[in-house]
Motif scaffolding. Sequence first.
Motif, PDB file in Angstrom:
ATOM      1  N   ALA A   2       0.342  -1.275   0.328  1.00  0.00           N
ATOM      2  CA  ALA A   2      -0.010   0.052   0.029  1.00  0.00           C
ATOM      3  C   ALA A   2       0.499   1.317   0.122  1.00  0.00           C
ATOM      4  N   SER A   3       0.247   2.178  -0.288  1.00  0.00           N
ATOM      5  CA  SER A   3       0.332   3.916  -0.451  1.00  0.00           C
ATOM      6  C   SER A   3       1.493   3.531   0.228  1.00  0.00           C
ATOM      7  N   ASP A   5       2.675   2.157   3.447  1.00  0.00           N
ATOM      8  CA  ASP A   5       3.785   0.891   3.731  1.00  0.00           C
ATOM      9  C   ASP A   5       4.954   1.861   2.557  1.00  0.00           C
ATOM     10  N   THR A  30       0.938   2.552  -8.884  1.00  0.00           N
ATOM     11  CA  THR A  30       0.137   1.630  -9.341  1.00  0.00           C
ATOM     12  C   THR A  30       0.711   1.009 -10.254  1.00  0.00           C
TER      13      THR A  30
END
Length: 82
Positions: A2-3, A5, A30
């Motif tokens: 995820a962003s 992370d 992404t």
Amino acid sequence: MASKDIENALGMNYAYLSTLFRKQTGKSITAYKNELLIEQAIDIFKKSNKNITEVSNKLGFSNPYYFSRVFKRVTECPRLYT
């Protein structure tokens, strides 16, 4: 990943990282991540008898329908067959 992370791992703001990444690659983080996942999916399909649901789950997609949409977008393939 995820962003948040990515942001935490690198200790940098995600929006800033995303801007730098797009300048260097011409793609969003992404889009790049999806390309890598679809490469893995294609490899799994070639080497196993797994179905779309199994591959989708293995690669961490939220559901097979979303996986199918991403697969079609990345490969520019009108239909997904296994």
